[in-house]
Design a protein around this motif. Structure first.
Motif, mmCIF file in Angstrom:
data_model
loop_
_atom_site.group_PDB
_atom_site.id
_atom_site.type_symbol
_atom_site.label_atom_id
_atom_site.label_comp_id
_atom_site.label_asym_id
_atom_site.label_seq_id
_atom_site.Cartn_x
_atom_site.Cartn_y
_atom_site.Cartn_z
ATOM 1 N N ARG A 64 0.690 -0.974 -0.025
ATOM 2 C CA ARG A 64 0.287 0.172 -0.351
ATOM 3 C C ARG A 64 0.647 1.349 0.309
ATOM 4 N NH1 ARG A 64 -3.976 -2.457 4.155
ATOM 5 N NH2 ARG A 64 -5.590 -3.846 2.789
ATOM 6 N N GLY A 65 1.525 1.005 1.234
ATOM 7 C CA GLY A 65 2.813 1.876 0.477
ATOM 8 C C GLY A 65 3.237 2.316 -0.817
ATOM 9 N N LEU A 66 4.161 1.706 -1.039
ATOM 10 C CA LEU A 66 4.584 1.168 -1.803
ATOM 11 C C LEU A 66 3.208 2.038 -3.997
ATOM 12 C CD1 LEU A 66 6.526 -2.023 -4.120
ATOM 13 C CD2 LEU A 66 4.626 -0.256 -5.213
ATOM 14 N N VAL A 67 1.855 1.949 -3.210
ATOM 15 C CA VAL A 67 1.077 2.574 -4.545
ATOM 16 C C VAL A 67 1.144 4.052 -4.309
ATOM 17 C CG1 VAL A 67 -0.824 2.242 -5.023
ATOM 18 C CG2 VAL A 67 0.396 0.131 -4.882
ATOM 19 N N ALA A 68 1.287 4.474 -2.829
ATOM 20 C CA ALA A 68 1.178 5.885 -2.025
ATOM 21 C C ALA A 68 2.126 6.514 -3.422
ATOM 22 C CB ALA A 68 0.959 5.802 -0.991
ATOM 23 N N GLU A 69 3.296 5.896 -2.827
ATOM 24 C CA GLU A 69 4.679 6.174 -3.471
ATOM 25 C C GLU A 69 5.223 6.508 -4.902
ATOM 26 O OE1 GLU A 69 9.090 5.935 -2.522
ATOM 27 O OE2 GLU A 69 7.879 5.110 -1.362
ATOM 28 N N ALA A 70 4.285 5.279 -5.383
ATOM 29 C CA ALA A 70 4.580 5.912 -6.870
ATOM 30 C C ALA A 70 3.425 6.027 -7.649
ATOM 31 C CB ALA A 70 4.633 3.942 -7.246
ATOM 32 N N GLY A 71 2.405 6.431 -6.944
ATOM 33 C CA GLY A 71 1.406 7.543 -7.379
ATOM 34 C C GLY A 71 0.107 6.786 -8.836
ATOM 35 N N PHE A 72 0.628 5.471 -8.732
ATOM 36 C CA PHE A 72 -0.049 4.415 -9.327
ATOM 37 C C PHE A 72 -1.994 5.206 -8.655
ATOM 38 C CE2 PHE A 72 2.900 1.508 -8.712
ATOM 39 C CZ PHE A 72 3.509 1.417 -10.118
ATOM 40 N N GLY A 73 -2.668 6.323 -9.664
ATOM 41 C CA GLY A 73 -4.129 6.797 -9.605
ATOM 42 C C GLY A 73 -5.115 5.462 -9.887
ATOM 43 N N LYS A 74 -4.908 4.940 -10.687
ATOM 44 C CA LYS A 74 -5.627 3.929 -10.726
ATOM 45 C C LYS A 74 -6.457 2.605 -10.220
ATOM 46 C CE LYS A 74 -4.960 3.866 -15.824
ATOM 47 N NZ LYS A 74 -4.898 2.917 -17.207
ATOM 48 N N VAL A 75 -4.673 2.420 -9.057
ATOM 49 C CA VAL A 75 -5.326 1.254 -7.577
ATOM 50 C C VAL A 75 -6.084 1.625 -6.943
ATOM 51 C CG1 VAL A 75 -3.697 -0.055 -6.033
ATOM 52 C CG2 VAL A 75 -2.883 0.097 -8.500
ATOM 53 N N GLY A 76 -7.422 0.959 -7.021
ATOM 54 C CA GLY A 76 -8.531 0.816 -5.990
ATOM 55 C C GLY A 76 -8.492 0.358 -4.700
ATOM 56 N N ALA A 77 -7.909 -1.151 -4.111
ATOM 57 C CA ALA A 77 -7.184 -0.719 -3.410
ATOM 58 C C ALA A 77 -6.110 -2.249 -3.665
ATOM 59 C CB ALA A 77 -8.730 -2.622 -2.979
ATOM 60 N N VAL A 78 -6.086 -2.390 -2.241
ATOM 61 C CA VAL A 78 -4.567 -3.018 -2.228
ATOM 62 C C VAL A 78 -4.520 -4.507 -0.749
ATOM 63 C CG1 VAL A 78 -2.363 -3.967 -1.436
ATOM 64 C CG2 VAL A 78 -2.494 -2.298 -2.773
ATOM 65 N N LEU A 79 -5.828 -5.541 -1.014
ATOM 66 C CA LEU A 79 -6.088 -6.664 -0.559
ATOM 67 C C LEU A 79 -5.210 -7.745 -0.079
ATOM 68 C CD1 LEU A 79 -10.256 -6.004 -2.422
ATOM 69 C CD2 LEU A 79 -8.581 -4.601 -0.754
ATOM 70 N N PRO A 80 -5.474 -8.434 0.541
ATOM 71 C CA PRO A 80 -5.115 -9.660 1.258
ATOM 72 C C PRO A 80 -5.721 -11.163 -0.008
ATOM 73 C CG PRO A 80 -7.324 -9.683 2.904
ATOM 74 C CD PRO A 80 -7.192 -8.245 1.694
ATOM 75 N N GLY A 81 -4.911 -11.804 -0.165
ATOM 76 C CA GLY A 81 -4.380 -12.939 -1.855
ATOM 77 C C GLY A 81 -4.966 -13.594 0.078
ATOM 78 N N GLY A 82 -5.307 -14.994 -1.281
ATOM 79 C CA GLY A 82 -5.409 -16.250 -0.141
ATOM 80 C C GLY A 82 -4.202 -17.287 -0.253
ATOM 81 N N ALA A 83 -5.126 -18.742 0.146
ATOM 82 C CA ALA A 83 -3.883 -19.692 0.515
ATOM 83 C C ALA A 83 -3.425 -20.083 -0.484
ATOM 84 C CB ALA A 83 -4.494 -20.586 1.223
ATOM 85 N N THR A 84 -4.102 -20.019 -1.941
ATOM 86 C CA THR A 84 -4.322 -21.105 -3.320
ATOM 87 C C THR A 84 -4.017 -19.710 -4.011
ATOM 88 O OG1 THR A 84 -5.694 -22.140 -3.203
ATOM 89 C CG2 THR A 84 -5.032 -23.060 -2.341
ATOM 90 N N ARG A 85 -3.826 -19.957 -5.065
ATOM 91 C CA ARG A 85 -4.044 -19.561 -6.754
ATOM 92 C C ARG A 85 -5.424 -19.166 -7.047
ATOM 93 N NH1 ARG A 85 -2.276 -17.424 -11.160
ATOM 94 N NH2 ARG A 85 -4.178 -16.167 -12.462
ATOM 95 N N THR A 86 -6.667 -20.372 -6.082
ATOM 96 C CA THR A 86 -7.822 -20.147 -6.760
ATOM 97 C C THR A 86 -8.369 -19.538 -5.944
ATOM 98 O OG1 THR A 86 -8.372 -22.451 -8.367
ATOM 99 C CG2 THR A 86 -10.420 -21.979 -6.540
ATOM 100 N N ASP A 87 -7.636 -19.674 -4.801
ATOM 101 C CA ASP A 87 -8.630 -18.657 -3.480
ATOM 102 C C ASP A 87 -7.979 -16.852 -3.572
ATOM 103 O OD1 ASP A 87 -9.714 -20.934 -1.699
ATOM 104 O OD2 ASP A 87 -7.565 -20.813 -0.457
#
Length: 249
Positions: A64-87
């Motif tokens: 989240r800090g990286l996104v803010a510092e880089a100024g990525f305006g299209k990123v709407g959310a940084v959320l937790p992923g799951g235990a597997t690719r499917t998750d």
């Protein structure tokens, strides 16, 4: 109005094969984390309206800090992923619950930092006619199917025609209604094992064609030790022939 295009950067894995102390998507590549290059490609693509990042929970705040510092305006959310690719894919779709079935979703491995915006645009263009698309490149190697040998070990059981074989990359793109229906059916299958979103559509919505979009050999996935060095070389060559976002110079 044209459908909205939502890109999900999937970074839920830890990349155990790299043998590194941090996830592979956070390893340095040309002075920036791998995932920053990946997000930048989608940020630079004019077809993409919104980006969602699915990240290993322990590193959420860092990204989240990286996104803010880089100024990525299209990123709407940084959320937790799951235990597997499917998750992780399902978590991405859940984050799009308010989007329309007619909107388009692009699911991309965070560990593929060299994808070009032109490849991303080719996916969205193909989705004007198809409900599902996957980026792929021809196989330069002969691929064989093996079976147990009579005296032990493995033997060649079948050699598929090489001109019929492709190596899948990402992004993989879908009309949102298609991938939602595919995963709804998949979740009802107690034997579900999926490492590939196009494969989920192919298995659970067999009536839905999955269109191939030509990929590029340079769109590698950082997986094993040594891949960062290869990516550094490819990135340097890309920058010699294109601008920093992959557009032709």
């Amino acid at each position: 109005m044209r459908p909205r295009v939502i890109a999900a950067i999937l970074a839920g894995g830890v990349g155990a094969r790299m043998g590194a102390s941090s996830p592979k998507q956070l390893l340095p590549l040309a002075g920036r984390p791998v995932i920053e290059h990946t997000i930048a490609a989608f940020e630079a693509c004019p077809d993409v309206d919104e980006i969602i990042v699915l990240m290993v929970r322990e590193h959420l705040e860092y990204v989240r800090g990286l996104v803010a510092e880089a100024g990525f305006g299209k990123v709407g959310a940084v959320l937790p992923g799951g235990a597997t690719r499917t998750d992780t894919s399902m978590a991405a779709l859940a984050a799009m619950e308010h989007a329309a079935d007619t909107d388009l979703v692009l699911l991309h491995d965070a560990a593929r930092p060299l994808v070009r915006p032109a490849t991303i645009s080719a996916c969205t263009a193909a989705l004007r006619e198809a409900g599902a698309v996957g980026v792929a490149v021809p196989s330069s190697d002969t691929v064989v199917r093996v079976a147990p040998g009579r005296s032990g070990g493995q033997v060649i059981a079948h050699v598929p025609p090489r001109d019929e074989l492709r190596r899948m990359q990402t992004p993989q793109g879908f009309r949102l209604g298609v991938i939602r229906r595919a995963y709804e059916s998949a979740m009802a299958d107690p034997h579900l094992v999926a490492t590939d979103d196009c494969g989920v559509v192919l298995r659970y919505l067999p009536e839905e064609e999955v269109r191939i979009v030509p990929g590029e050999e340079g769109n590698i996935k950082v997986t094993n030790p040594g891949d960062i060095e290869v990516a550094e070389t490819l990135l340097r060559r890309m920058r010699e022939h294109t601008g920093p976002t992959g557009a032709k110079a």
